[in-house]
Design an enzyme around this catalytic site. Structure first.
Site, mmCIF file in Angstrom:
data_model
loop_
_atom_site.group_PDB
_atom_site.id
_atom_site.type_symbol
_atom_site.label_atom_id
_atom_site.label_comp_id
_atom_site.label_asym_id
_atom_site.label_seq_id
_atom_site.Cartn_x
_atom_site.Cartn_y
_atom_site.Cartn_z
ATOM 1 N N HIS A 38 0.839 -1.209 0.000
ATOM 2 C CA HIS A 38 0.000 0.000 0.000
ATOM 3 C C HIS A 38 0.875 1.260 0.000
ATOM 4 O O HIS A 38 0.603 2.214 -0.744
ATOM 5 C CB HIS A 38 -0.872 0.047 1.266
ATOM 6 C CG HIS A 38 -1.913 -1.036 1.361
ATOM 7 N ND1 HIS A 38 -2.067 -1.826 2.478
ATOM 8 C CD2 HIS A 38 -2.868 -1.437 0.491
ATOM 9 C CE1 HIS A 38 -3.073 -2.665 2.284
ATOM 10 N NE2 HIS A 38 -3.574 -2.455 1.081
ATOM 11 N N LYS B 285 -16.157 -7.598 5.221
ATOM 12 C CA LYS B 285 -14.981 -8.068 5.965
ATOM 13 C C LYS B 285 -15.150 -7.968 7.476
ATOM 14 O O LYS B 285 -15.826 -7.060 7.970
ATOM 15 C CB LYS B 285 -13.747 -7.238 5.562
ATOM 16 C CG LYS B 285 -13.258 -7.562 4.165
ATOM 17 C CD LYS B 285 -11.913 -6.925 3.880
ATOM 18 C CE LYS B 285 -11.440 -7.288 2.479
ATOM 19 N NZ LYS B 285 -10.297 -6.474 2.058
ATOM 20 N N ARG C 267 -2.553 -5.718 -7.949
ATOM 21 C CA ARG C 267 -1.459 -6.700 -7.823
ATOM 22 C C ARG C 267 -1.462 -7.654 -9.004
ATOM 23 O O ARG C 267 -0.441 -8.189 -9.381
ATOM 24 C CB ARG C 267 -1.597 -7.488 -6.521
ATOM 25 C CG ARG C 267 -1.180 -6.688 -5.306
ATOM 26 C CD ARG C 267 -1.585 -7.397 -4.064
ATOM 27 N NE ARG C 267 -3.021 -7.631 -4.078
ATOM 28 C CZ ARG C 267 -3.788 -7.675 -2.993
ATOM 29 N NH1 ARG C 267 -3.258 -7.534 -1.818
ATOM 30 N NH2 ARG C 267 -5.077 -7.877 -3.095
ATOM 31 N N SER D 129 -2.843 -7.869 2.953
ATOM 32 C CA SER D 129 -3.050 -7.765 4.402
ATOM 33 C C SER D 129 -3.444 -9.112 4.999
ATOM 34 O O SER D 129 -2.964 -9.492 6.069
ATOM 35 C CB SER D 129 -4.152 -6.743 4.705
ATOM 36 O OG SER D 129 -3.793 -5.475 4.225
HETATM 37 O O1 PNS Z 1 -9.171 -2.945 1.048
HETATM 38 P P1 PNS Z 1 -10.557 -3.280 0.549
HETATM 39 O O2 PNS Z 1 -11.347 -4.011 1.611
HETATM 40 O O3 PNS Z 1 -10.555 -3.989 -0.773
HETATM 41 O O4 PNS Z 1 -11.274 -1.861 0.289
HETATM 42 C C1 PNS Z 1 -12.632 -1.783 -0.094
HETATM 43 C C2 PNS Z 1 -13.178 -0.407 0.304
HETATM 44 C C3 PNS Z 1 -13.039 -0.213 1.808
HETATM 45 C C4 PNS Z 1 -12.385 0.665 -0.433
HETATM 46 C C5 PNS Z 1 -14.680 -0.340 -0.120
HETATM 47 O O5 PNS Z 1 -15.390 -1.347 0.548
HETATM 48 C C6 PNS Z 1 -15.294 1.042 0.168
HETATM 49 O O6 PNS Z 1 -15.111 1.962 -0.598
HETATM 50 N N1 PNS Z 1 -15.990 1.148 1.323
HETATM 51 C C7 PNS Z 1 -16.640 2.397 1.733
HETATM 52 C C8 PNS Z 1 -18.161 2.322 1.535
HETATM 53 C C9 PNS Z 1 -18.495 2.458 0.056
HETATM 54 O O7 PNS Z 1 -18.284 3.471 -0.573
HETATM 55 N N2 PNS Z 1 -18.993 1.334 -0.519
HETATM 56 C C10 PNS Z 1 -19.306 1.253 -1.927
HETATM 57 C C11 PNS Z 1 -18.060 0.860 -2.725
HETATM 58 S S1 PNS Z 1 -18.304 0.959 -4.467
#
Ligand code: PNS
Length: 159
Positions: A17, A41, A90, A127
């Site tokens: 990251h 998650k 990745r 992670s």
């Molecule tokens: O590291 P990750 O878990 O792949 O990240 C995913 C994340 C946290 C970026 C995504 O779930 C997110 O943007 N969450 C905030 C809520 C939101 O906007 N959800 C709609 C995503 S299109």
């Protein structure tokens, strides 16, 4: 002043990251690491722990900061005036879920998502894998920033 948001769960932030944030800073004046919640998650670290570790891990990079994203990412990028969302890729396994999120975030906010290929030497650093290595007593100090290595090793032995 061009601003990008680099969003994720960061449970915890890894050297992969940080590499993406460093690369994004070659294209944007400011990069905000957006510490968000992924509804799919379960997290090892609390939101405040994930934010504190992200802050400690990017503080050496001029122009980088970390902020919590409490609601929708699309709202956050509009609030901070970002011109792009930046994500690291990745490999092909990341592509499908990232494509759906990029299209939805553009639909909601009008902000484009830019994908950066990280350092090929860090392509294996996820992670989830880092937590598993730590849980089994493996070495993680060359996979995560020093503040994360300290906390992850301690957390693992105490839990
Ligand atoms: O590291 P990750 O878990 O792949 O990240 C995913 C994340 C946290 C970026 C995504 O779930 C997110 O943007 N969450 C905030 C809520 C939101 O906007 N959800 C709609 C995503 S299109």
């Amino acid at each position: 002043m061009s601003i990008a948001v680099c969003p994720g769960s960061f449970d915890p932030i890894t050297l992969g990251h940080v590499d993406v944030v460093r690369r994004a800073l070659t294209m944007f004046d400011r990069v905000i690491v957006g510490v968000a919640q992924n509804a799919d998650k379960r997290y090892l670290f609390s939101p405040s722990e994930r934010l504190a570790l992200a802050r400690a891990s990017v503080e050496h990079l001029p122009g980088a900061s970390a902020e919590p994203v409490d609601g929708l990412l699309a709202n956050f990028v509009q609030e901070v005036g970002a011109s792009a969302i930046v994500k690291g890729l990745r490999g092909s396994a990341d592509y499908d879920s990232e494509q759906a999120m990029a299209l939805l975030n553009r639909h909601l906010s009008g902000v484009e998502t830019v994908f950066i290929m990280g350092d090929s030497g860090l392509g294996h650093v996820a992670s989830s894998l880092v937590k598993d290595v730590a849980a089994h007593g493996g070495r993680i100090d060359d996979l995560v920033p020093a503040p994360v290595a300290r906390v992850l090793t301690r957390k693992d032995t105490n839990d």
